[in-house]
Design an enzyme around this catalytic site. Structure first.
Site, mmCIF file in Angstrom:
data_model
loop_
_atom_site.group_PDB
_atom_site.id
_atom_site.type_symbol
_atom_site.label_atom_id
_atom_site.label_comp_id
_atom_site.label_asym_id
_atom_site.label_seq_id
_atom_site.Cartn_x
_atom_site.Cartn_y
_atom_site.Cartn_z
ATOM 1 N N ALA A 273 1.137 -0.880 0.173
ATOM 2 C CA ALA A 273 0.283 0.103 -0.096
ATOM 3 C C ALA A 273 1.080 1.492 -0.253
ATOM 4 C CB ALA A 273 -0.733 0.154 1.593
ATOM 5 N N GLU B 20 0.841 27.145 12.214
ATOM 6 C CA GLU B 20 1.123 27.427 10.834
ATOM 7 C C GLU B 20 -0.105 27.111 9.046
ATOM 8 O OE1 GLU B 20 2.967 23.486 10.163
ATOM 9 O OE2 GLU B 20 2.522 24.825 11.979
ATOM 10 N N GLU C 281 1.506 6.568 -7.075
ATOM 11 C CA GLU C 281 0.841 8.091 -7.401
ATOM 12 C C GLU C 281 1.013 8.908 -7.261
ATOM 13 O OE1 GLU C 281 -1.831 10.718 -7.680
ATOM 14 O OE2 GLU C 281 -1.284 9.999 -5.583
ATOM 15 N N ILE C 282 2.029 9.437 -6.375
ATOM 16 C CA ILE C 282 3.078 10.570 -6.031
ATOM 17 C C ILE C 282 3.596 11.106 -7.003
ATOM 18 C CG2 ILE C 282 4.308 12.301 -4.026
ATOM 19 C CD1 ILE C 282 2.854 10.296 -1.567
ATOM 20 N N THR D 295 3.954 1.825 -0.903
ATOM 21 C CA THR D 295 4.582 1.996 -2.496
ATOM 22 C C THR D 295 3.441 2.498 -3.908
ATOM 23 O OG1 THR D 295 4.773 0.012 -3.286
ATOM 24 C CG2 THR D 295 6.166 0.603 -2.319
ATOM 25 N N GLY D 296 2.331 2.095 -3.579
ATOM 26 C CA GLY D 296 0.999 1.897 -4.239
ATOM 27 C C GLY D 296 0.321 3.890 -4.259
ATOM 28 N N ASP E 64 -25.120 12.905 0.728
ATOM 29 C CA ASP E 64 -25.806 11.503 0.077
ATOM 30 C C ASP E 64 -26.310 10.764 0.941
ATOM 31 O OD1 ASP E 64 -23.078 9.100 -0.963
ATOM 32 O OD2 ASP E 64 -23.064 10.806 0.338
ATOM 33 N N GLU F 110 -22.765 8.060 -7.598
ATOM 34 C CA GLU F 110 -22.586 8.207 -6.152
ATOM 35 C C GLU F 110 -21.555 9.112 -6.016
ATOM 36 O OE1 GLU F 110 -21.414 5.751 -2.337
ATOM 37 O OE2 GLU F 110 -20.817 5.375 -3.990
ATOM 38 N N HIS G 58 -0.121 22.281 14.992
ATOM 39 C CA HIS G 58 0.732 23.234 13.913
ATOM 40 C C HIS G 58 0.271 24.311 13.683
ATOM 41 C CE1 HIS G 58 3.643 20.430 11.653
ATOM 42 N NE2 HIS G 58 2.798 19.154 12.297
ATOM 43 N N CYS H 234 6.314 20.472 15.891
ATOM 44 C CA CYS H 234 6.546 18.951 15.277
ATOM 45 C C CYS H 234 8.127 19.153 15.564
ATOM 46 C CB CYS H 234 5.282 18.928 14.157
ATOM 47 S SG CYS H 234 4.952 17.711 14.372
#
Length: 1297
Positions: free
Chosen positions: A308, A1264, A315-316, A310-311, A886, A718, A1262, A1137
């Site tokens: 998951a 900011e 995509e990135i 590396t999936g 919905d 949907e 955070h 952080c």
């Protein structure tokens, strides 16, 4: 090799989980202790000073008591011959700290196992299987054996397949032994072409061909010619998808040809640093919208976390590698699996149909996979704002009697959207002589044959090949590469990138030929120039492995100097591996063996291998109607609320950062009670605008078991009813990604796939004016295995997942499902696009009673669906809706329940108008929505609905009240009367059980208990100042802009929003990378303020923020600069952080910080992304002047935020010193230890501190990310553009008056 002990690796509850696993296997194990072990590969012995430095560097994490371990030692290390991401980052830190004798650091975990009797070798093997991942790790019996980690293997040679003498048979054998998945006609094609060339193919050439031409990469089924029931079809599947673009090309800038699709966005001020001065400012231009959705099903079935992870990573990269450089922005993740069968919580519909040994069960996929997807997005710095989770596994009627349909091969979907400049949408020409570059991490022997493996049904290839085809992740490396791409696109017309692709399936054996082929060139490559961390690999392994975080680029020779400088500054490794040639020929030379492993014309590799022809037969199944025997309404409600598809998804959401970028306008969590029910995800296009982007999902996969076309139409429908909740305008602004999963070749499924593609591509989308410019297919959704001599299989239904993307006009207008009790008299209106048909086939109700039913919901009228969208858009724009949700899985009952949960209120509904069949009225899943409107606007709303053709299907169904009652009547008869809190708790059971299995169970229990409290007032605000007053305005008006250093290290990801907040407060914000300081390109003397930003510096490998701090402490020149800055009395500093953790480790350099604590792993042992209530304490912090006593929510996103003190005296001293600046409080305003109000378990709820003089402040949350009101997940009415936290930044400016 030097061995150095580290801290304990397992907390008490993790040890208990391992002991429980041992007990389940009947092992006599009585105790387990584990600690990290560090191994240093040295070029020379370390002197005393260097050794001390290394020991300090490797002291991180929670402080430990001295402990002498007992028991059998099992040392788990990364697989010898590989280099783990931990190793590469830790080695980077050591070298940045001047430890030049350290060639490499690696880490293992030493497990000491105690048992009541001596373990046999079989039992030891079982223990090993429990404590290590065989894909990526090895187990040794003694510490010295770890020397194998540093042994260097000799390179293996390539091999040839002798077809000149062995003919076709030789290639058939290689096809099996190498796992090539070549079709019969492809074998003929290769034999013919190599015979023509007069030579034998090398193994590397065959693997490259197999990857490039696999179903996974070439989409052969989608491009095939079709004959159905003996009739030749006029169009391929892909042609029918493209039909949507031909009929509605509006707003599409790039489709079908790049790594992601692009549509027109908004003109806004994009905020980034000037490439010359490095000062942040706004650049007014088009921010076009990138969109992409991928699947990573096969790897997730084998090894869920890396699968998951590396999936999401792949995509990135697709978004970053679009055009000549894009910017990924917001992500989505979805999962479909078989039944969970949570131990002790098995549900009545969850039959166990068995599974093959090599794939992971659904429960483990959902315990591990989502963590992998979230971890990559978190560390990369992309908010994950959307998703779905469905379980399905059932024996159903089929044309062959009965068969099991389900998701043993899961769906793991990863997608997202980003932005791209107008001039960068199209790729450029590759000049002859251009440098061909691999940017990113080194080659490793992992992920071999992933493209071909994904193209087979699970269970068809040999097990070791399956394991070879999963990759591993290093998101911090990908972040560095993206920073390089960002620097390149920020150069505008001077962008040095001519062409870019990401490296995915097939590794560089696919990416480099694709790069030169798409650029209409050939390429001459040098194998030994490919960065390689495993010298023992054969040429095939170097060329074809799927090591992650890599991109391939073409850069003209005259732009190489600029590109090189950018990479050095970002510390992103790259190598020139080849040169572009005029002749379209592919050559790969191997200097080590002095031979040429690849020497072939491009058109043999990517020419026209034979086109597929599919013969399909339509098979329709008569499925019996649902029987109602034994269905009691209250029990049906409970079952449906427990079905994972319907149940609360908090366990999938709070693990993922939802605020990074500071541009998130709508995440999953809704309202003051933060209930995960949002309709869609929305982001702002920049910090100076209310324009933005939205995305939503739609899928109704079980319906395909009854009606292929209906399932596809419902998915599209949907996605529309979800995205209608925000302000889009014209429906043509919406673009869809279609992800098709099918068990191709299964009886009836091929014709069904054709029917479904035709339903959306040729009919529904053109009728609605929708385009599908992007998508993907996965055609092997079937699992086969042999169990005790019996052949078994589980086949997935045809699964279409639709993701809708759109430009948003005004993000503030987004409507949530939160019912409002503070708006006077209101009504609930149901718009029922099923027009009273109330079909129950393939619904959640049918599923929880182990049925399928006969007729499913459908989109019967496209015009009515468009009318619905247009009506909702008019009402959204006119601010006529108070709440919108919905209608989907679980039907009207679930829609109303979720709205009540979000509004923490009572519902009083009457369903008389929906027919006499109560079950069908409450549980049908026809499309539609429920809206809440003010009574004095009800007539106006109903007339808008009527004007759009919805009068007959719009029903006023009830009202709400401020009670705990959930009541549904039909006429005068009460059909359901429940406590809303009781329903809320049932809905939460699944998420509680999953959290308790995966995280610290004590924390999971506390969160579950809190949901039972009906008196919880929710998030609230009490300010000591006027939120809409800008106290920095007078100073800004004078025109002087004090200089602010926005400091980042490799892996930091929250610097842009930090710069935007300081910029708004009147500072001149400058981008400073730690490499600028270490190389002397930047000096802190010039700055008034310094902020250390959030993220994952060095991937947090040596403790969060600790590696970053030590690279300052152990570098004389950097140490001197920071010390001088902190000692200058006219400066101020902030650490947020990761920056908070970093500054806390620099306390020896900071005056008045001597009492500061360390920050260690959260008590939940999980990354926590929450919107938490805090109170500003009375302190001397320059940031909190005039804010003491203020209580307001803030974004929290961290894994290591728990304050660690030495002892009770240390804590008392901190409290007495007046340096506590911020505390977590509960919704009543009291400091709290309760999880999740205190998300990390810090003592005394401390989460921010300052120095004695108030000049340096550190905090884990955070500010900011929420400086704009619109970026808050919930905010009270009356706040203007600036949120409550903007005051902090204004205070900093006022302080420098």
């Amino acid at each position: 090799m030097r061995i150095l002990r580290g801290s304990p690796a397992l907390s008490e509850f993790r040890v208990n989980k391992l002991l429980e696993l041992c007990r389940e296997q009947d092992l006599p194990v009585t105790g387990i202790y584990a600690e990290f072990m560090h191994f240093a590969d040295l070029t020379s012995e370390l002197d005393a000073e260097a050794l001390e430095k290394l020991e300090k560097l490797l002291t991180y994490g929670p402080t430990i008591e001295e402990h002498e371990p007992q028991g059998l030692l099992l040392l788990v290390t990364p697989r010898p011959g590989t280099i783990s991401p931990w190793s590469s980052k830790a080695t980077d830190i050591a070298q940045n700290c001047g430890l030049n004798a350290v060639k490499r650091l690696e880490r293992g975990t030493a497990y000491y196992v105690e048992s009541s009797s001596e373990l046999s070798s079989v039992q030891i093997d079982i223990v090993k299987s429990i404590i290590h991942d065989r894909m990526m790790e090895a187990v040794f019996g003694d510490l010295e054996a770890a020397a194998a980690l540093f042994s260097v293997a000799q390179p293996a040679p390539m091999t040839q397949v002798d077809i000149l003498s062995g003919g076709r048979l030789a290639l058939e054998e290689a096809n099996v032994s190498l796992g090539l998945a070549l079709a019969e006609d492809e074998i003929d094609y290769l034999v013919e072409n190599f015979t023509k060339l007069g030579r034998n193919p090398n193994d590397i050439e065959l693997m490259m061909f197999a990857q490039a031409n696999s179903e996974h990469c070439r989409h052969k089924i989608f491009n095939a010619d079709w004959t159905i029931d003996g009739v030749e079809q006029p169009k391929s599947l892909f042609k029918m998808i493209k039909n949507t673009f031909e009929t509605t090309p509006d707003h599409v800038l790039s489709a079908y040809k790049d790594n992601a699709a692009v549509m027109t966005g908004s003109k806004v001020g994009r905020f980034f640093p000037d490439p010359e001065t490095r000062q942040y400012n706004y650049h007014h231009e088009d921010a076009h919208i990138l969109m992409k959705v991928e699947t990573h099903n096969h790897p997730t079935a084998i090894s869920p976390w890396p699968g998951a992870s590396t999936g999401s990573g792949g995509e990135i990269r697709d978004e970053g590698a679009t055009g000549i450089g894009g910017k990924p922005k917001a992500g989505l993740v979805g999962f479909t699996t078989s039944n969970l069968r949570i131990p002790g919580f098995e549900q009545p519909w969850e039959t166990d149909f068995g599974k093959p040994g090599r794939i992971v069960n659904a429960l483990d996929i959902m315990l591990e996979g989502p963590l992998g997807g979230a971890a990559f997005n978190n560390e990369f710095g992309r908010p994950n704002l959307l998703g779905y989770f469905r379980t399905y596994e059932e024996k159903v009627t089929s044309h062959a009697g009965e068969e099991v349909r389900g998701y043993h091969k899961p769906i793991m979907i990863a997608g997202g959207m980003g932005n791209i400049r107008d001039e960068h949408v199209q790729k450029k020409e590759i000049p002859v002589g251009a440098s061909l570059i691999v940017l990113g991490g080194p080659a490793m022997n992992i992920g071999l044959g992933g493209g071909a493996a994904s193209s087979m049904a699970s269970g068809q290839s040999a097990e070791d090949l399956d394991f070879a085809s999963v990759q591993r992740e290093n998101p911090e490396m990908e972040r560095r590469c993206q920073e390089v791409i960002d620097r390149c696109w920020q150069l505008g017309d001077n962008n040095p990138i001519a062409f870019i692709h990401d490296v995915g399936a097939g590794g560089i054996s696919n990416a480099l030929p694709e790069l030169v082929n798409d650029g209409e060139r050939g390429g001459k490559f040098q194998l030994r120039d490919v960065p390689n961390d495993e010298p023992g690999m054969s040429p095939l392994e170097i060329w074809c492995n799927e090591s992650q975080e890599r991109y391939v680029l073409a850069v003209a020779p005259e732009n190489m100097a600029a590109f090189d400088a950018i990479c050095k500054r970002e510390r992103a490794p790259y190598a020139v591996v080849g040169v572009a040639t005029e002749e379209r020929h592919l050559t790969l030379e191997d200097a080590h063996f002095d031979n040429t492993p690849i020497d072939m014309p491009m058109d043999i590799l990517l020419g026209k291998p034979p086109k597929m022809h599919r013969e399909a037969t339509t098979l329709k199944v008569d499925s019996p109607a649902m029987t109602r025997d034994g269905i009691e309404l209250n029990e049906a409600v409970d079952r449906v609320l427990r079905l994972p598809t319907v149940a609360e998804k908090t366990f999938l959401i709070t693990i993922g950062d939802r605020t990074v970028t500071g541009l998130v306008a709508r995440d999953q969590m809704v309202g003051p009670w933060q209930v995960p029910v949002a309709n869609c995800a929305v982001t702002a296009a920049s910090y100076d605008t209310y324009h933005g982007e939205a995305m939503s999902m739609g899928e109704r996969t079980p319906v395909a078991l009854l009606d292929f076309g209906a399932s596809a139409r419902l998915a599209v429908g949907e996605s529309l009813t979800n995205i209608a909740a925000t302000d889009i305008g014209d429906i043509k602004r919406i673009k869809l990604s279609a992800n098709w999963m099918s068990p191709a070749g299964h009886p009836g499924e091929d014709a069904g796939l054709y029917e479904a593609v035709k339903a959306v591509g040729e009919e529904l989308c053109p009728a609605l004016g929708l385009t599908i410019p992007v998508g993907k297919d996965s055609m092997s959704m079937k699992t086969k295995w042999n169990e005790n001599g019996e052949e078994k299989e589980v086949t997935s239904p045809l699964s279409l997942i639709i993701t809708a993307f759109a430009r948003v006009e005004d993000v503030r207008k987004t409507i949530t499902p939160q019912l409002r009790t503070d708006k006077g008299e209101t009504s609930l209106v149901l718009v029922d696009l099923g027009n009273g048909k109330n079909r129950l086939g393939a619904t959640a109700l049918a599923q929880v009673y182990k049925q399928l039913g006969d007729k499913p919901a459908d989109v019967d009228n496209a015009e009515q669906l468009k009318g619905f969208f247009d009506a909702m858009q008019a009402l959204v724009r006119q601010d006529k809706l108070l709440a919108y949700h919905d209608k989907g899985d679980g039907g009207l009952l679930v829609t109303l329940a979720e709205m009540a949960f979000a509004g923490h209120c009572g519902v009083n509904a009457n369903i008389a108008a929906l027919g006499d069949d109560v079950l069908a009225a409450l549980f049908n899943e026809e499309l539609g929505a429920v809206v809440q409107v003010k009574n004095d606007e009800l007539d106006s709303v109903l007339s808008t609905l009527a004007a759009n053709g919805l009068e007959a299907c719009s029903h006023v169904i009830g009202a709400i009240d401020a009670s705990d009652n959930f009541v549904i009547r039909s006429g005068d008869v009460v059909v359901l009367e429940r406590s809303r809190t009781d329903l809320r708790v049932i809905w939460a059971e699944t998420t509680h059980k999953m959290q308790a299995l995966r995280d610290n169970p004590a924390c999971a229990d506390q969160e579950f208990e809190a949901k039972k409290d009906n008196s919880d007032p929710g998030l609230n605000v009490s300010l000591s100042y006027e939120v809409n007053e800008d106290i920095a305005a007078p100073y800004i008006a004078k025109g002087a802009k004090p200089k602010m250093a926005i400091l980042r290290e490799q892996g930091v990801n929250s610097h842009v929003e930090m710069a935007a907040a300081f910029d708004r407060a009147g500072f001149e914000a400058t981008d400073i990378h730690m490499s600028d300081i270490l190389t002397g390109q930047a000096v802190l003397d010039e700055y008034h303020g310094l902020v250390a930003c959030g993220g994952f510096s060095y991937g947090d490998v040596l403790g969060a923020g600790e590696g970053w701090a030590k690279s300052v402490l152990f570098n004389a020149q950097a140490r001197e600069q920071f010390q001088a800055f902190f000692n200058r009395e006219n400066t101020f500093s902030l650490g947020v952080c990761n920056g908070c953790q970093m500054l806390s480790n620099l306390k020896e350099l900071i005056p008045g910080a001597d009492l500061w604590p360390r920050f260690v792993r959260n008590e939940s042992e999980r990354f926590e992304a929450r919107f938490s209530l805090v109170e500003v304490q009375k302190s001397d912090s320059v940031f909190f002047d005039g804010m003491a006593g203020s209580r307001m929510p803030i974004a929290v996103s961290h894994g290591e935020g728990r304050v660690e003190v030495r002892d009770a005296q240390h804590l008392a001293a901190i409290e007495a010193s007046g340096t506590v600046a911020v505390r977590f409080v509960d919704n009543l305003g009291n400091p709290t230890q309760q999880y999740p109000n205190n998300p990390n378990g810090s003592p005394n709820a401390i989460t921010g501190l300052t120095t004695k003089d108030g000049r340096v402040t550190i905090m884990m949350p955070h500010p900011e990310r929420v400086f704009r009101t619109v970026a808050n997940s919930w905010a009270p009415e009356g706040w203007g553009e600036n949120g409550a936290w903007m005051r902090m930044f204004q205070n900093a400016r006022k302080n420098l008056a």
